[in-house]
Design a protein around this motif. Sequence first.
Motif, PDB file in Angstrom:
ATOM      1  N   SER A  47      37.287  -3.591 -25.647  1.00 38.17           N
ATOM      2  CA  SER A  47      35.981  -3.951 -26.192  1.00 38.17           C
ATOM      3  C   SER A  47      36.174  -4.929 -27.338  1.00 38.17           C
ATOM      4  CB  SER A  47      35.238  -2.711 -26.687  1.00 38.17           C
ATOM      5  OG  SER A  47      35.634  -2.407 -28.015  1.00 38.17           O
ATOM      6  N   ILE A  48      35.061  -5.439 -27.828  1.00 44.24           N
ATOM      7  CA  ILE A  48      35.140  -6.358 -28.974  1.00 44.24           C
ATOM      8  C   ILE A  48      35.696  -5.662 -30.212  1.00 44.24           C
ATOM      9  CG2 ILE A  48      33.387  -8.027 -28.233  1.00 44.24           C
ATOM     10  CD1 ILE A  48      31.347  -6.393 -29.837  1.00 44.24           C
ATOM     11  N   ASP A  49      35.721  -4.329 -30.226  1.00 47.45           N
ATOM     12  CA  ASP A  49      36.259  -3.599 -31.377  1.00 47.45           C
ATOM     13  C   ASP A  49      37.749  -3.256 -31.241  1.00 47.45           C
ATOM     14  OD1 ASP A  49      33.741  -3.613 -32.455  1.00 47.45           O
ATOM     15  OD2 ASP A  49      33.213  -1.620 -31.688  1.00 47.45           O
ATOM     16  N   THR A  50      38.351  -3.523 -30.104  1.00 47.95           N
ATOM     17  CA  THR A  50      39.777  -3.177 -29.933  1.00 47.95           C
ATOM     18  C   THR A  50      40.619  -3.970 -30.942  1.00 47.95           C
ATOM     19  OG1 THR A  50      39.355  -2.854 -27.584  1.00 47.95           O
ATOM     20  CG2 THR A  50      41.665  -3.007 -28.252  1.00 47.95           C
ATOM     21  N   PRO A  51      41.414  -3.274 -31.763  1.00 50.33           N
ATOM     22  CA  PRO A  51      42.165  -3.989 -32.812  1.00 50.33           C
ATOM     23  C   PRO A  51      43.181  -5.000 -32.251  1.00 50.33           C
ATOM     24  CG  PRO A  51      42.126  -1.628 -33.249  1.00 50.33           C
ATOM     25  CD  PRO A  51      41.588  -1.816 -31.858  1.00 50.33           C
ATOM     26  N   GLU A  52      43.191  -6.161 -32.867  1.00 49.52           N
ATOM     27  CA  GLU A  52      44.090  -7.226 -32.397  1.00 49.52           C
ATOM     28  C   GLU A  52      45.548  -6.826 -32.522  1.00 49.52           C
ATOM     29  OE1 GLU A  52      42.979 -10.881 -34.318  1.00 49.52           O
ATOM     30  OE2 GLU A  52      41.220 -11.100 -33.007  1.00 49.52           O
ATOM     31  N   ALA A  53      45.882  -6.071 -33.582  1.00 47.07           N
ATOM     32  CA  ALA A  53      47.290  -5.697 -33.779  1.00 47.07           C
ATOM     33  C   ALA A  53      47.804  -4.883 -32.587  1.00 47.07           C
ATOM     34  CB  ALA A  53      47.438  -4.890 -35.062  1.00 47.07           C
ATOM     35  N   GLY A  54      46.961  -4.016 -32.057  1.00 44.37           N
ATOM     36  CA  GLY A  54      47.365  -3.190 -30.919  1.00 44.37           C
ATOM     37  C   GLY A  54      47.546  -4.020 -29.654  1.00 44.37           C
ATOM     38  N   LEU A  66      30.944  -5.252 -24.677  1.00 48.43           N
ATOM     39  CA  LEU A  66      30.159  -5.546 -25.887  1.00 48.43           C
ATOM     40  C   LEU A  66      29.497  -4.297 -26.452  1.00 48.43           C
ATOM     41  CD1 LEU A  66      28.188  -8.703 -24.666  1.00 48.43           C
ATOM     42  CD2 LEU A  66      30.271  -8.647 -26.040  1.00 48.43           C
ATOM     43  N   ASN A  67      29.430  -3.251 -25.646  1.00 49.68           N
ATOM     44  CA  ASN A  67      28.665  -2.058 -26.018  1.00 49.68           C
ATOM     45  C   ASN A  67      29.526  -0.793 -25.946  1.00 49.68           C
ATOM     46  OD1 ASN A  67      26.580  -0.223 -26.503  1.00 49.68           O
ATOM     47  ND2 ASN A  67      25.689  -0.412 -24.446  1.00 49.68           N
ATOM     48  N   GLU A  74      25.636 -13.056 -31.583  1.00 52.07           N
ATOM     49  CA  GLU A  74      26.716 -12.595 -32.459  1.00 52.07           C
ATOM     50  C   GLU A  74      27.765 -11.810 -31.651  1.00 52.07           C
ATOM     51  OE1 GLU A  74      25.233 -10.067 -35.561  1.00 52.07           O
ATOM     52  OE2 GLU A  74      27.286  -9.691 -36.258  1.00 52.07           O
ATOM     53  N   LEU A  75      27.299 -10.949 -30.769  1.00 50.48           N
ATOM     54  CA  LEU A  75      28.236 -10.187 -29.922  1.00 50.48           C
ATOM     55  C   LEU A  75      28.991 -11.127 -28.987  1.00 50.48           C
ATOM     56  CD1 LEU A  75      26.006  -7.102 -28.976  1.00 50.48           C
ATOM     57  CD2 LEU A  75      28.028  -7.103 -30.466  1.00 50.48           C
ATOM     58  N   ALA A 106      30.706  -7.664 -19.882  1.00 51.31           N
ATOM     59  CA  ALA A 106      32.094  -7.698 -20.354  1.00 51.31           C
ATOM     60  C   ALA A 106      32.918  -8.882 -19.834  1.00 51.31           C
ATOM     61  CB  ALA A 106      32.785  -6.387 -19.967  1.00 51.31           C
ATOM     62  N   LEU A 107      32.333  -9.700 -18.962  1.00 51.01           N
ATOM     63  CA  LEU A 107      33.122 -10.753 -18.303  1.00 51.01           C
ATOM     64  C   LEU A 107      32.743 -12.161 -18.792  1.00 51.01           C
ATOM     65  CD1 LEU A 107      33.090  -9.175 -14.724  1.00 51.01           C
ATOM     66  CD2 LEU A 107      35.100  -9.472 -16.202  1.00 51.01           C
ATOM     67  N   PRO A 108      33.551 -13.158 -18.479  1.00 46.70           N
ATOM     68  CA  PRO A 108      33.250 -14.524 -18.935  1.00 46.70           C
ATOM     69  C   PRO A 108      32.104 -15.220 -18.180  1.00 46.70           C
ATOM     70  CG  PRO A 108      35.614 -14.226 -18.674  1.00 46.70           C
ATOM     71  CD  PRO A 108      34.956 -13.035 -18.038  1.00 46.70           C
ATOM     72  N   PHE A 109      31.657 -14.653 -17.061  1.00 51.52           N
ATOM     73  CA  PHE A 109      30.499 -15.218 -16.352  1.00 51.52           C
ATOM     74  C   PHE A 109      29.348 -14.224 -16.454  1.00 51.52           C
ATOM     75  CE2 PHE A 109      34.068 -17.354 -14.450  1.00 51.52           C
ATOM     76  CZ  PHE A 109      33.614 -18.659 -14.270  1.00 51.52           C
ATOM     77  N   ASP A 110      28.144 -14.737 -16.739  1.00 52.50           N
ATOM     78  CA  ASP A 110      27.001 -13.828 -16.823  1.00 52.50           C
ATOM     79  C   ASP A 110      26.487 -13.494 -15.422  1.00 52.50           C
ATOM     80  OD1 ASP A 110      25.233 -15.798 -15.916  1.00 52.50           O
ATOM     81  OD2 ASP A 110      24.446 -16.245 -17.916  1.00 52.50           O
ATOM     82  N   ALA A 111      25.399 -12.756 -15.349  1.00 51.13           N
ATOM     83  CA  ALA A 111      24.915 -12.274 -14.049  1.00 51.13           C
ATOM     84  C   ALA A 111      24.378 -13.412 -13.173  1.00 51.13           C
ATOM     85  CB  ALA A 111      23.838 -11.215 -14.266  1.00 51.13           C
TER      86      ALA A 111
END
Length: 362
Positions: A247-254, A278-279, A291-292, A341-346
Motif C-alpha cells: 500500500s501507499i503506507d508500506t515503509p520504503e526501508a522494508g 490506496l485504501n 493526493e493519494l 491499486a494499479l497504474p491503469f484506471d478502470a
Amino acid sequence: MKFLFFLAGLASLGQLVANNINWVAVGQRVLPQTLADAAPFPIGFAVNPAKLLNNAPYQQTVTQEASSVTADVAMKPSRISPQKGAYNFELADQLVEFARAQKKRLHGHTLVWYIDTSPNWLKQIRDSTELETTLQAYIQTVGAHFKGKVASWDVVNEAVDNQGVIRKDSLNTLGKTLFNVGKILGNDYVARMFQYAHQADPTAKLFYNDYGQETRPAKLDAIVKMATNYKRRGIPIHGLGLQMHMSIDTPEAGIENAIRKLAETGLLIHISELDIALNPGKKKDFVVTSELLEKQYQKYKFVVSTYKKWVPIGQQFGITLWGVDDGTSWIPGFCQCADAALPFDASFAKKRAYQGFLEGLK
Ligand code: XIL
C-alpha cells in the motif's frame, strides 16, 4: 512524402489508444513509449485469459505494455485439476497461445499452494505417502504439459508463515481448510517439489514465491536461509518471487531491505504480483483523491527504481503487476473495499502511477 505517411501512421495509432500515451523523442522523431519498451527487463501483467479474448482495451493494454504474462488463476491446481485424475488445460492453453502469438514470456503460477486454490479432492488427502505421490504426479503431468511453453514456474507459493516457519496451520482468510502440506509432509517438502518440477521441465526457471517479505523480517530471513540452503544442497531453485501486494503506507526501508536481501542470494529476482493499494484501512467512505494518486506515483517510482538499483542485471527476472487495470483488479474483492491499486484506471487510462513506473525505470 515519407513524413506525411509517418504523420498518418501516428494519427491512426493515436485513434487506437486515444490520449493514453507517453511520447519519447528519438533523434528527431517522437515515438510512443510503453512500459515494456522502456524497461531493460521483462514487464508482466497477471491476466485472465477470458478477458484477454473478450475485453478489447484489456487485451490492447497487455499487448502493448507487457513483455511477460502470468495467469491470475487459470494455472492454479483448482482450475487445472478440479477432479482427481482429470486435467483441464483449456483456459491455460488459451494463454499459452496468446503468449506465443504475441511473443510474450509466460510465467507459470503456481504448482503447489497450501491455501484455498488447492482443489477439494486434494484437500481431503491426509496420508503423507499418498499426498507426496499425488503432488509428484500433478507436477509431472502439468510440468510436462507446459514444457517449452512456460519460461518459469512458481513451484511453491506462500509456504512460509509470517514468523518465518514452514506453515503448519490450515487457516486462510476465508476460513479453515484443515489441509496443510507442511504439516503432512514436513518442512523439507518444498525442496522435493522443486526436484519434481525440475524433472518435469528441466529448462524452466523455478521460483519460490511469497508475500509480505517487505514488512516481516523473520519471514524474509527464513526465505533467504531456505534459498541459501537449497543452493548448497543442489536443489534446483533459480529464483525468488516477491509478491509485493503493498500500500501507499508500506515503509520504503522494508521494501529496499527485502529487494537487497533477496538479491544477495544471487538468484533471479521477480517482483511477481505488484500492486499498491490506496485504501489500506478499508474505509467504507473511501474516495480516490489526487493526493493519494501522488503518493501511489511516488511508491511505484520507488519500487521500480529500487529494484533497478539493487538487483544485478543478470538477476533481473522482471516486474509483474497483479492485474491490468483498476476495474478488474483483485484488490476490491479481496479487501471488500473500494481501491485503485494499479497504474491503469478502470477506463485503462494511465494514472500518475504509470508515470511513476516509467520514471523509476530511468
Ligand atoms: C488471487 C487472484 O488474483 C484472485 O482472482 C483469486 O480469487 C485469488 O488469488 N497471492 C497469489 C495470487 O499468489 O495467486 C493471488 O491471486 C493473490 C495473492
